[in-house]
Motif scaffolding. Sequence first.
Motif, PDB file in Angstrom:
ATOM      1  N   GLY A 226       1.031  -1.198  -0.168  1.00  0.00           N
ATOM      2  CA  GLY A 226       0.107   0.166  -0.143  1.00  0.00           C
ATOM      3  C   GLY A 226       0.922   1.250   0.085  1.00  0.00           C
ATOM      4  N   ALA A 227       1.871   1.273  -0.735  1.00  0.00           N
ATOM      5  CA  ALA A 227       2.848   2.169  -0.904  1.00  0.00           C
ATOM      6  C   ALA A 227       2.912   2.784  -2.088  1.00  0.00           C
ATOM      7  CB  ALA A 227       4.353   1.977  -0.365  1.00  0.00           C
ATOM      8  N   THR A 228       3.292   4.179  -2.128  1.00  0.00           N
ATOM      9  CA  THR A 228       3.533   4.955  -3.265  1.00  0.00           C
ATOM     10  C   THR A 228       5.077   4.750  -3.737  1.00  0.00           C
ATOM     11  OG1 THR A 228       4.016   6.962  -2.247  1.00  0.00           O
ATOM     12  CG2 THR A 228       1.559   6.428  -2.654  1.00  0.00           C
ATOM     13  N   VAL A 229       5.150   5.332  -5.039  1.00  0.00           N
ATOM     14  CA  VAL A 229       6.412   5.482  -5.443  1.00  0.00           C
ATOM     15  C   VAL A 229       7.368   6.449  -4.755  1.00  0.00           C
ATOM     16  CG1 VAL A 229       7.958   5.995  -7.738  1.00  0.00           C
ATOM     17  CG2 VAL A 229       6.075   4.423  -7.936  1.00  0.00           C
ATOM     18  N   GLU A 230       6.531   7.704  -4.575  1.00  0.00           N
ATOM     19  CA  GLU A 230       7.214   8.463  -3.850  1.00  0.00           C
ATOM     20  C   GLU A 230       7.527   8.273  -2.521  1.00  0.00           C
ATOM     21  OE1 GLU A 230       5.295  12.465  -1.477  1.00  0.00           O
ATOM     22  OE2 GLU A 230       5.226  12.458  -3.911  1.00  0.00           O
ATOM     23  N   GLN A 231       6.701   7.441  -1.594  1.00  0.00           N
ATOM     24  CA  GLN A 231       7.041   7.026  -0.411  1.00  0.00           C
ATOM     25  C   GLN A 231       8.209   5.901  -0.412  1.00  0.00           C
ATOM     26  OE1 GLN A 231       3.319   5.315   0.791  1.00  0.00           O
ATOM     27  NE2 GLN A 231       2.982   6.679   2.280  1.00  0.00           N
ATOM     28  N   ALA A 232       8.270   5.253  -1.465  1.00  0.00           N
ATOM     29  CA  ALA A 232       9.527   4.364  -1.750  1.00  0.00           C
ATOM     30  C   ALA A 232      10.452   4.835  -2.181  1.00  0.00           C
ATOM     31  CB  ALA A 232       9.227   3.104  -2.937  1.00  0.00           C
ATOM     32  N   SER A 233      10.616   5.812  -2.719  1.00  0.00           N
ATOM     33  CA  SER A 233      12.079   6.570  -3.081  1.00  0.00           C
ATOM     34  C   SER A 233      12.635   7.128  -2.002  1.00  0.00           C
ATOM     35  CB  SER A 233      11.605   7.604  -4.214  1.00  0.00           C
ATOM     36  OG  SER A 233      10.842   8.713  -3.658  1.00  0.00           O
ATOM     37  N   LEU A 234      11.898   7.376  -0.907  1.00  0.00           N
ATOM     38  CA  LEU A 234      12.551   7.905   0.190  1.00  0.00           C
ATOM     39  C   LEU A 234      13.501   6.959   1.043  1.00  0.00           C
ATOM     40  CD1 LEU A 234       9.569   9.970   1.668  1.00  0.00           C
ATOM     41  CD2 LEU A 234      11.573  10.842   0.283  1.00  0.00           C
ATOM     42  N   LEU A 235      13.340   5.490   0.490  1.00  0.00           N
ATOM     43  CA  LEU A 235      14.130   4.416   1.243  1.00  0.00           C
ATOM     44  C   LEU A 235      15.480   4.295   0.665  1.00  0.00           C
ATOM     45  CD1 LEU A 235      10.912   2.008   1.700  1.00  0.00           C
ATOM     46  CD2 LEU A 235      12.079   3.575   3.396  1.00  0.00           C
ATOM     47  N   VAL A 236      15.884   5.009  -0.177  1.00  0.00           N
ATOM     48  CA  VAL A 236      17.154   4.799  -0.881  1.00  0.00           C
ATOM     49  C   VAL A 236      18.263   4.800  -0.196  1.00  0.00           C
ATOM     50  CG1 VAL A 236      17.706   7.379  -1.594  1.00  0.00           C
ATOM     51  CG2 VAL A 236      18.689   5.485  -3.000  1.00  0.00           C
ATOM     52  N   ASN A 237      18.265   5.534   1.082  1.00  0.00           N
ATOM     53  CA  ASN A 237      19.198   5.392   1.901  1.00  0.00           C
ATOM     54  C   ASN A 237      19.242   4.415   3.210  1.00  0.00           C
ATOM     55  OD1 ASN A 237      21.188   7.222   0.743  1.00  0.00           O
ATOM     56  ND2 ASN A 237      20.038   8.863   1.258  1.00  0.00           N
ATOM     57  N   SER A 238      17.973   3.845   2.926  1.00  0.00           N
ATOM     58  CA  SER A 238      17.682   2.844   4.049  1.00  0.00           C
ATOM     59  C   SER A 238      18.835   1.729   4.246  1.00  0.00           C
ATOM     60  CB  SER A 238      16.203   2.285   4.314  1.00  0.00           C
ATOM     61  OG  SER A 238      16.327   1.490   3.107  1.00  0.00           O
ATOM     62  N   PHE A 239      19.535   1.341   3.671  1.00  0.00           N
ATOM     63  CA  PHE A 239      20.481   0.428   3.604  1.00  0.00           C
ATOM     64  C   PHE A 239      22.079   0.648   3.088  1.00  0.00           C
ATOM     65  CE2 PHE A 239      18.672   0.272  -0.615  1.00  0.00           C
ATOM     66  CZ  PHE A 239      19.513  -0.154  -1.434  1.00  0.00           C
ATOM     67  N   ALA A 240      21.893   2.149   3.477  1.00  0.00           N
ATOM     68  CA  ALA A 240      23.306   2.915   3.129  1.00  0.00           C
ATOM     69  C   ALA A 240      24.701   2.283   3.936  1.00  0.00           C
ATOM     70  CB  ALA A 240      23.159   4.482   3.281  1.00  0.00           C
ATOM     71  N   GLY A 241      24.376   1.824   5.143  1.00  0.00           N
ATOM     72  CA  GLY A 241      25.419   1.535   6.163  1.00  0.00           C
ATOM     73  C   GLY A 241      25.969   0.156   5.737  1.00  0.00           C
ATOM     74  N   LEU A 242      25.167  -0.623   4.868  1.00  0.00           N
ATOM     75  CA  LEU A 242      25.762  -2.107   4.411  1.00  0.00           C
ATOM     76  C   LEU A 242      27.195  -2.258   4.423  1.00  0.00           C
ATOM     77  CD1 LEU A 242      25.033  -4.970   3.907  1.00  0.00           C
ATOM     78  CD2 LEU A 242      24.664  -4.214   1.843  1.00  0.00           C
ATOM     79  N   ALA A 249      21.799   1.270  -5.531  1.00  0.00           N
ATOM     80  CA  ALA A 249      20.594   1.523  -6.295  1.00  0.00           C
ATOM     81  C   ALA A 249      19.369   1.088  -5.971  1.00  0.00           C
ATOM     82  CB  ALA A 249      20.739   1.302  -7.920  1.00  0.00           C
ATOM     83  N   LEU A 250      18.366   1.899  -6.083  1.00  0.00           N
ATOM     84  CA  LEU A 250      16.928   1.600  -5.614  1.00  0.00           C
ATOM     85  C   LEU A 250      16.180   1.686  -7.075  1.00  0.00           C
ATOM     86  CD1 LEU A 250      14.736   0.533  -3.461  1.00  0.00           C
ATOM     87  CD2 LEU A 250      14.383   3.202  -3.200  1.00  0.00           C
ATOM     88  N   PHE A 251      15.579   0.539  -7.643  1.00  0.00           N
ATOM     89  CA  PHE A 251      14.961   0.614  -8.609  1.00  0.00           C
ATOM     90  C   PHE A 251      13.171   0.481  -8.444  1.00  0.00           C
ATOM     91  CE2 PHE A 251      18.701  -1.354  -9.857  1.00  0.00           C
ATOM     92  CZ  PHE A 251      19.114  -0.853 -10.980  1.00  0.00           C
TER      93      PHE A 251
END
Length: 311
Positions: A226-242, A249-251
């Motif tokens: 139930g998420a929008t593309v806009e909401q999903a795009s904000l997650l690009v840095n959610s795994f930045a610390g790996l 990249a987030l597709f």
Amino acid sequence: MKEQIKQMIEAADTIIIHRHERPDPDALGSQFGLQLTLQHQFPSKTVLTVGEMATSLSFMGELDQVDDELYKEALVVILDTANQARIDGKVAMTGKDVIKIDHHPDEDPYAPVQLVDTTMSSTSELLVHLLNEWGYEIPTSAAIQFYAGIVGDTGRFQFRGTTKRTFEVAAQLIDAGIDTDWLYRNMYETELAALHLQGYVLQHIQLTDQGVGYVVLTQDTLKQFGATVEQASLLVNSFAGLKGMKCWALFLETDTEVRVRIRSKGPVINEVAKEFNGGGHPMASGATIGQLSEVERVIRRLDEVAANFQF
């Protein structure tokens, strides 16, 4: 150039401020911040902001509806937009005079008058420096907009574009009396659907041998959460610390295209983005591909770039 821009602003009766499509905090913060400062400095001028609003950033302000006829005698200022194709509102180029102010690499000098400074963390920071030089007072209402733009483009002062000057500007804006608690609460509050999607993202990271991380979010996955593309795009840095990841990249699949958000800890990735209908900063870029079958091509190119980089 700075003095010329100042003279153009002071001579104009109507100023229309544009920025790039699918706005982020810096695009909106610089846009609203400049509008509010100019309205404060020149109460008799008509200063308007236009474009589509990002739902997640609607707390930042309300954009204006502008008749195309108004552009014939207006000064148009385009902020935070490296390429003409990314301007939100192509009518911007029909203005009587057009100015570009930006901090991205100037690979598309589309405006007759330009101020581009890639040493700035954000367009918001650039504008604060510029307004200070001109002696314009930045009211509290504008200060919080500029602060939001700086916070957004520096990742809360974490990214390498953050400099001593950035902190000095941030201090100036805080001294203007802004409510940072209100700002952070609104910028980083998360819908439950987005949190659930973040869990999915963290569980589905893939990491290549060269240190390229990536996650693919299909339309079906977005609908599932139930998420929008806009909401999903904000997650690009959610795994930045790996650990071991050099760039990532987030597709995001939409009805018509696949949007790609690319970030880096060192390898220069904006040249790769340009190969896929995009561009941006050396460490933060965006691109667009036609379909998910092209994901592998993007990852191969990022692998090539990452292979030549050592921490």
